[in-house]
Design a protein around this motif. Structure first.
Motif, PDB file in Angstrom:
ATOM      1  N   THR A 114      60.540  87.832  44.201  1.00 34.81           N
ATOM      2  CA  THR A 114      60.344  87.070  42.959  1.00 34.81           C
ATOM      3  C   THR A 114      60.825  87.791  41.714  1.00 34.81           C
ATOM      4  N   LYS A 115      61.032  89.121  41.818  1.00 35.59           N
ATOM      5  CA  LYS A 115      61.337  89.981  40.658  1.00 35.59           C
ATOM      6  C   LYS A 115      60.159  90.002  39.680  1.00 35.59           C
ATOM      7  N   GLY A 116      58.976  89.686  40.182  1.00 39.05           N
ATOM      8  CA  GLY A 116      57.797  89.615  39.328  1.00 39.05           C
ATOM      9  C   GLY A 116      57.141  90.964  39.113  1.00 39.05           C
ATOM     10  N   THR A 117      56.406  91.089  38.009  1.00 43.05           N
ATOM     11  CA  THR A 117      55.609  92.275  37.703  1.00 43.05           C
ATOM     12  C   THR A 117      54.237  92.162  38.373  1.00 43.05           C
ATOM     13  N   LEU A 118      53.463  93.226  38.335  1.00 44.52           N
ATOM     14  CA  LEU A 118      52.116  93.183  38.907  1.00 44.52           C
ATOM     15  C   LEU A 118      51.266  92.124  38.217  1.00 44.52           C
ATOM     16  N   GLU A 119      51.403  92.012  36.925  1.00 46.18           N
ATOM     17  CA  GLU A 119      50.655  91.004  36.178  1.00 46.18           C
ATOM     18  C   GLU A 119      50.969  89.604  36.691  1.00 46.18           C
ATOM     19  N   GLN A 120      52.216  89.330  36.993  1.00 46.54           N
ATOM     20  CA  GLN A 120      52.614  88.014  37.482  1.00 46.54           C
ATOM     21  C   GLN A 120      52.197  87.801  38.930  1.00 46.54           C
ATOM     22  N   ILE A 121      52.386  88.823  39.768  1.00 50.00           N
ATOM     23  CA  ILE A 121      52.074  88.684  41.187  1.00 50.00           C
ATOM     24  C   ILE A 121      50.598  88.380  41.404  1.00 50.00           C
ATOM     25  N   TYR A 122      49.731  89.068  40.658  1.00 46.42           N
ATOM     26  CA  TYR A 122      48.293  88.893  40.849  1.00 46.42           C
ATOM     27  C   TYR A 122      47.660  87.876  39.888  1.00 46.42           C
ATOM     28  N   GLY A 123      48.473  87.338  38.959  1.00 45.34           N
ATOM     29  CA  GLY A 123      47.901  86.422  37.979  1.00 45.34           C
ATOM     30  C   GLY A 123      48.537  85.056  37.900  1.00 45.34           C
ATOM     31  N   ASP A 124      49.772  84.915  38.374  1.00 45.25           N
ATOM     32  CA  ASP A 124      50.459  83.627  38.271  1.00 45.25           C
ATOM     33  C   ASP A 124      49.986  82.702  39.393  1.00 45.25           C
ATOM     34  N   THR A 125      49.588  81.501  39.023  1.00 47.06           N
ATOM     35  CA  THR A 125      49.001  80.568  40.004  1.00 47.06           C
ATOM     36  C   THR A 125      50.003  80.111  41.060  1.00 47.06           C
ATOM     37  N   HIS A 126      51.300  80.276  40.815  1.00 48.60           N
ATOM     38  CA  HIS A 126      52.287  79.956  41.838  1.00 48.60           C
ATOM     39  C   HIS A 126      52.268  80.989  42.966  1.00 48.60           C
ATOM     40  N   LEU A 127      51.845  82.213  42.655  1.00 52.02           N
ATOM     41  CA  LEU A 127      51.916  83.320  43.606  1.00 52.02           C
ATOM     42  C   LEU A 127      50.574  83.710  44.196  1.00 52.02           C
ATOM     43  N   THR A 128      49.498  83.493  43.459  1.00 54.59           N
ATOM     44  CA  THR A 128      48.197  84.012  43.902  1.00 54.59           C
ATOM     45  C   THR A 128      47.703  83.445  45.235  1.00 54.59           C
ATOM     46  N   PRO A 129      47.978  82.189  45.596  1.00 57.72           N
ATOM     47  CA  PRO A 129      47.524  81.735  46.922  1.00 57.72           C
ATOM     48  C   PRO A 129      48.141  82.558  48.059  1.00 57.72           C
ATOM     49  N   LEU A 130      49.434  82.859  47.955  1.00 58.32           N
ATOM     50  CA  LEU A 130      50.089  83.669  48.981  1.00 58.32           C
ATOM     51  C   LEU A 130      49.514  85.080  48.993  1.00 58.32           C
ATOM     52  N   VAL A 131      49.299  85.661  47.820  1.00 61.86           N
ATOM     53  CA  VAL A 131      48.751  87.016  47.742  1.00 61.86           C
ATOM     54  C   VAL A 131      47.361  87.056  48.369  1.00 61.86           C
TER      55      VAL A 131
END
Length: 329
Positions: free
Chosen positions: A224-241
């Motif tokens: 995703t090229k995402g930061t930690l803030e995005q990986i653990y906070g963005d609702t598009h990613l958090t279900p997978l995490v």
């Protein structure tokens, strides 16, 4: 600073974590040797190490060489390298070993020695994803080893120049889970260098805690090229995490290990790390090998041994591997 006895200390590998440790230890009064190569060797010889962290800015001189023979026998060696380079680094340090040398691998992921030093169903086995021929075990026999989990977020701005904006923590433990005099001594040396240090009798619990953080963030950051803030906070990613975190929790539990964070706290603390790039994303951007074996495939191997499926993790690793392969020359 408290007074601690001196040891012959070597930092083998002068990346972000290695330079952070070397600078802190040298600043505390320890005589520090650094095993480095190439451009980094030249810069350290000329300019020393420059570290900027939450306690201030440091510029320290260290004894640096690309020759283990020149550095000679060491009492304590911190092996600070990426997992793909670990075997070659263990080969390089051989001339520095004596009978009592302590080796502390400061490396992400499941360690090659995971089944050493303990009893159980898989006692003495090698981790095939990391050390299929058992070479690492021969290069670094278990009597030399102290396990380590490092919670230091650092970025190498240039060779020998490092920035870190978060507190430093190192957890160390004997791989057979006993408390020992040498463990207490090493903890005091690290603590005296201004790094929070904990000596524990359950190092594998902390390994799994760090693995959970690495596995749920590093591969996904490459995709995703995402930061930690995005990986653990963005609702598009958090279900997978969250799904991946649950898979790691089940696997850790099957090996009687305990991850100390509940899922919600884990997610919140990850997001609070801010706009930080993972080390794997930094490696990807610099066209360096990724630590997928130690951080990912070794976990899948351990899960398979106890018949625990990890479909979300397996699929994400496959996607990350595909993306990484496209960058290879």
């Amino acid at each position: 600073m408290m007074e601690v006895s001196m040891m012959k200390i070597c930092i083998a590998g002068a990346g972000a974590i290695g330079c952070t440790l070397a600078a802190r230890l040298a600043q505390s009064g320890q005589s520090v040797n650094v095993l480095a190569r190439g451009k980094t060797l030249e810069v350290l010889q000329q300019n020393g190490i420059q570290l900027s962290d939450i306690d201030g800015d440091y510029r320290v001189e260290v004894n640096v060489s690309d020759s283990a023979e020149t550095l000679g026998h060491q009492d304590l060696i911190f092996v600070c390298t990426k997992a793909p380079s670990l075997t070659s680094m263990l080969k390089l340090i051989q001339p520095m070993l004596h009978a009592e040398t302590i080796i502390i691998p400061v490396v992400n992921g499941i360690p090659w020695w995971y089944f050493q030093g303990i009893q159980g169903r898989f006692a003495g086995e090698s981790i095939q994803a990391i050390d299929p021929q058992g070479l690492m075990s021969r290069l670094a026999p278990q009597q030399h080893l102290i396990g380590c989990v490092v919670f230091i977020t650092a970025c190498r701005d240039a060779p020998g120049v490092v920035t870190s904006t978060t507190p430093h923590l190192m957890v160390i433990g004997e791989i057979d889970h006993r408390m020992s005099e040498r463990l207490t001594h090493v903890r005091a040396i690290i603590e005296n260098a201004g790094i929070e240090a904990r000596a524990v009798d359950n190092i594998r619990d902390y390994i799994w805690t760090k693995v959970a953080a690495n596995l749920t963030s590093n591969p996904l950051s490459v995709v995703t090229k995402g930061t930690l803030e995005q990986i653990y906070g963005d609702t598009h990613l958090t279900p997978l995490v969250r799904t991946m975190f649950n898979e790691v929790l089940l696997t850790a539990a099957a090996y009687s290990a305990r991850i100390s964070f509940d899922p919600q706290t884990f997610m919140e603390q990850g997001a609070e790390m801010g706009a930080v790039k993972t080390s794997m994303l930094q490696d990807y951007e610099e066209h360096q090998p990724l630590e997928l074996e130690a951080i990912g495939y070794a976990v899948l191997e351990l899960a398979s041994k106890v018949d625990i499926p990890m479909p979300a993790t397996q699929n994400l690793l496959a996607l990350t591997q595909f993306i990484a392969d496209q960058c290879q020359p």
